[in-house]
Write an enzyme that holds these catalytic residues in place. Structure first.
Site, PDB file in Angstrom:
ATOM      1  CG  ASP A  93      -0.257   0.012   2.549  1.00 48.26           C
ATOM      2  OD1 ASP A  93      -0.909  -0.224   3.571  1.00 48.26           O
ATOM      3  OD2 ASP A  93       0.958   0.268   2.557  1.00 48.26           O
ATOM      4  N   GLY A  96      -0.432   6.089   2.813  1.00 51.90           N
ATOM      5  CA  GLY A  96      -1.310   7.230   3.062  1.00 51.90           C
ATOM      6  C   GLY A  96      -2.381   6.946   4.088  1.00 51.90           C
ATOM      7  CD  GLN A 190     -10.328   7.448  -1.698  1.00 49.81           C
ATOM      8  OE1 GLN A 190     -11.357   7.399  -1.016  1.00 49.81           O
ATOM      9  NE2 GLN A 190      -9.260   6.714  -1.387  1.00 49.81           N
ATOM     10  CG  ASP A 267      -6.047  -5.312   2.240  1.00 47.06           C
ATOM     11  OD1 ASP A 267      -6.561  -4.453   1.503  1.00 47.06           O
ATOM     12  OD2 ASP A 267      -5.740  -5.092   3.441  1.00 47.06           O
ATOM     13  CB  CYS A 305     -11.453 -27.072   8.582  1.00 45.90           C
ATOM     14  SG  CYS A 305     -10.064 -25.980   8.210  1.00 45.90           S
ATOM     15  CB  CYS A 307      -6.414 -25.710   8.627  1.00 45.71           C
ATOM     16  SG  CYS A 307      -6.964 -25.537  10.328  1.00 45.71           S
ATOM     17  CB  CYS A 310      -9.581 -28.356  11.596  1.00 46.12           C
ATOM     18  SG  CYS A 310     -10.228 -26.710  11.866  1.00 46.12           S
ATOM     19  CG  HIS A 336      -9.370 -22.382  11.430  1.00 49.10           C
ATOM     20  ND1 HIS A 336      -9.953 -23.454  10.778  1.00 49.10           N
ATOM     21  CD2 HIS A 336     -10.363 -21.468  11.610  1.00 49.10           C
ATOM     22  CE1 HIS A 336     -11.234 -23.221  10.587  1.00 49.10           C
ATOM     23  NE2 HIS A 336     -11.514 -22.022  11.083  1.00 49.10           N
TER      24      HIS A 336
HETATM   25  O1  LIG Z   1      -9.199   4.477   0.536  1.00 45.20           O
HETATM   26  C1  LIG Z   1      -8.199   3.839   0.912  1.00 45.20           C
HETATM   27  N1  LIG Z   1      -6.980   4.138   0.402  1.00 45.20           N
HETATM   28  C2  LIG Z   1      -5.863   3.475   0.806  1.00 45.20           C
HETATM   29  N2  LIG Z   1      -5.889   2.507   1.696  1.00 45.20           N
HETATM   30  C3  LIG Z   1      -7.092   2.153   2.272  1.00 45.20           C
HETATM   31  C4  LIG Z   1      -7.112   1.157   3.254  1.00 45.20           C
HETATM   32  C5  LIG Z   1      -8.325   0.831   3.870  1.00 45.20           C
HETATM   33  N3  LIG Z   1      -8.602  -0.050   4.874  1.00 45.20           N
HETATM   34  C6  LIG Z   1      -9.924   0.092   5.094  1.00 45.20           C
HETATM   35  N4  LIG Z   1     -10.584  -0.564   6.047  1.00 45.20           N
HETATM   36  C7  LIG Z   1      -9.850  -1.391   6.976  1.00 45.20           C
HETATM   37  C8  LIG Z   1     -10.825  -1.846   8.029  1.00 45.20           C
HETATM   38  N5  LIG Z   1     -10.127  -2.782   8.889  1.00 45.20           N
HETATM   39  C9  LIG Z   1     -11.082  -3.832   9.285  1.00 45.20           C
HETATM   40  C10 LIG Z   1     -10.432  -4.775  10.261  1.00 45.20           C
HETATM   41  O2  LIG Z   1      -9.901  -4.054  11.379  1.00 45.20           O
HETATM   42  C11 LIG Z   1      -8.944  -3.051  11.018  1.00 45.20           C
HETATM   43  C12 LIG Z   1      -9.554  -2.057  10.056  1.00 45.20           C
HETATM   44  N6  LIG Z   1     -10.499   0.970   4.275  1.00 45.20           N
HETATM   45  C13 LIG Z   1      -9.508   1.472   3.488  1.00 45.20           C
HETATM   46  C14 LIG Z   1      -9.509   2.453   2.511  1.00 45.20           C
HETATM   47  C15 LIG Z   1      -8.287   2.801   1.906  1.00 45.20           C
HETATM   48 ZN   LIG Z   2      -9.296 -25.364  10.245  1.00 46.05          ZN
END
Ligand SMILES: O=c1[nH]cnc2cc3nc(NCCN4CCOCC4)[nH]c3cc12
Ligand SMILES: [Zn+2]
Length: 373
Positions: A93, A96, A190, A267, A305, A307, A310, A336
């Site tokens: 990434d 930012g 965006q 991700d 599962c 893994c 499991c 897992h």
């Molecule tokens: O517009 C984005 N631009 C660049 N990177 C990002 C990363 C990003 N990550 C999330 N959400 C992450 C939510 N996670 C869920 C699990 O617990 C941690 C946070 N939204 C995102 C939006 C962007």
């Molecule tokens: Zn498993």
């Protein structure tokens, strides 16, 4: 010899697609889930274990690696792949998003962001140009544009202003990235939950031209219903012949809904982070292994599962090692969870290829009990 970085859609089912991205470091089967390897490691996992779960590609975080051990040191040591012993593709990434959520004393201008490290307080700058330089030093295969992701809820003016800054930064990112065969640069759409701003952002990105397109600005607190409402139109604004990457998503049901709406890559820290806190994700729903009711349960987390957790350990054992704070607890549950996430992706790829995604989705929801199981 075809392009060194190429995306092929091999089947579609409604808006869902399946295919593969070929890169110099190997194929990425889509839809793909990327485990997060924040500080050059997927926490509690050996790289060969991550590969064994079925993951084709990892995510690395620029913000963390630029602070420690620094991108320059990783470059001197041969790049991130050699450094962390992962020979497959890596997406990094731009830094930012994390600088805005993790760093201290941030100052955002047209130029970029100045901030102090949360590690040692040292001063740093991130800009489109510096982010491209860092990601090049790391040697990542898929580079993300430097963008700004506004926290929701936000006013339309704030969303428009932020989106237009990100589009100027996308142009600067593309210029700084240059021409790097075998390496890809992804733009990030965006525009919050505003359809007109999403359209303006998609048009701006297509005019610049990227190897792939991310849907950014989501999974920032808007909730699943609002996210799906946006995904009902936003991915379709992006080129259908390029990969579409939804950033930061998510829970298993978020992932199924996103793939249904045309997303090819995702991700999230959730499977690994929640694995370390005793939260198991299974095809029947969630299990909090620390709950006392598992103390005498001889069954595995999920009998279907394959893994290591499991195959060879009982819920009672996992409950014990979590309660005792043993390191093996996080190792087994992370493995897992990542295995389950990859099984979900493989199941969706097969279902789309065979034109039965609707049935897969119905079965996915039917199996899941509410609450703990
Ligand atoms: O517009 C984005 N631009 C660049 N990177 C990002 C990363 C990003 N990550 C999330 N959400 C992450 C939510 N996670 C869920 C699990 O617990 C941690 C946070 N939204 C995102 C939006 C962007
Ligand atoms: Zn498993």
């Amino acid at each position: 010899m075809g392009d060194l970085f190429e995306f092929h859609v091999t089947a579609t089912d409604g808006a869902a697609r399946t295919g593969a991205i070929s890169t110099p470091r190997g194929q990425i089967r889509t839809p793909a889930f990327m485990p997060v390897g924040t500080a050059a490691t997927v926490k509690a996992m050996l790289p060969e274990s991550v590969a064994a779960t079925g993951a084709d590609i990892l995510l690395g975080n620029t913000y963390h690696l630029m602070l420690r051990p620094t991108a320059e040191r990783i470059a001197r040591l041969g790049g991130l792949h050699a450094f962390m012993n992962w020979t497959g593709p890596i997406l990094t990434d731009s830094g930012g998003f994390q600088v805005m959520s993790l760093a201290d004393l941030r100052k955002l201008t047209e130029e970029g962001v100045t901030f102090r490290s949360h590690v040692d307080g040292s001063k740093h700058v991130l800009s489109p140009e510096r982010s491209m330089e860092i990601q090049k030093l790391l040697g990542s295969d898929i580079v993300m544009c430097f963008d700004e992701c506004p926290a929701l809820p936000a006013t339309r003016d704030r969303i428009a202003e932020s989106m237009r800054l990100s589009m100027r930064w996308a142009d600067r990112s593309k210029t700084a990235f240059g021409d790097r065969p075998g390496h890809a640069l992804f733009g990030i759409q965006q525009g919050g939950l505003e359809r007109d701003f999403r359209e303006e952002s998609a048009d701006a990105l297509k005019a610049i031209g990227f190897d792939g397109y991310a849907v950014g600005g989501l999974a920032v607190g808007e909730g699943q219903e609002a996210m799906f409402a946006c995904l009902d139109y936003a991915p379709a604004m992006l080129p259908q012949d390029k990969p579409r990457y939804l950033m930061g998503v998510g829970k298993p049901d978020d992932i199924v809904g996103a793939v249904k709406r045309g997303i090819d890559m995702m991700d999230c820290v959730l499977p690994s982070r929640s694995g370390r806190t005793g939260q198991a994700w299974t095809r029947m729903g969630q299990i909090n292994i620390k709950n006392a009711r598992h103390a005498d349960d001889p069954r595995p987390l999920d009998a279907d599962c394959s893994c290591p957790a499991c195959r060879s350990y009982s819920r009672a054992y996992l409950h014990h090692v979590f309660r005792a704070g043993e390191m093996i607890s996080g190792m087994l549950l992370t493995w897992h969870n990542l295995h389950y996430y990859q099984e979900l992706m493989a199941g969706m790829r097969a279902a789309i290829a065979e034109g039965r995604f609707a049935g897969f989705e119905a079965d996915f929801h039917a199996r899941r009990a509410d609450g703990d199981i």
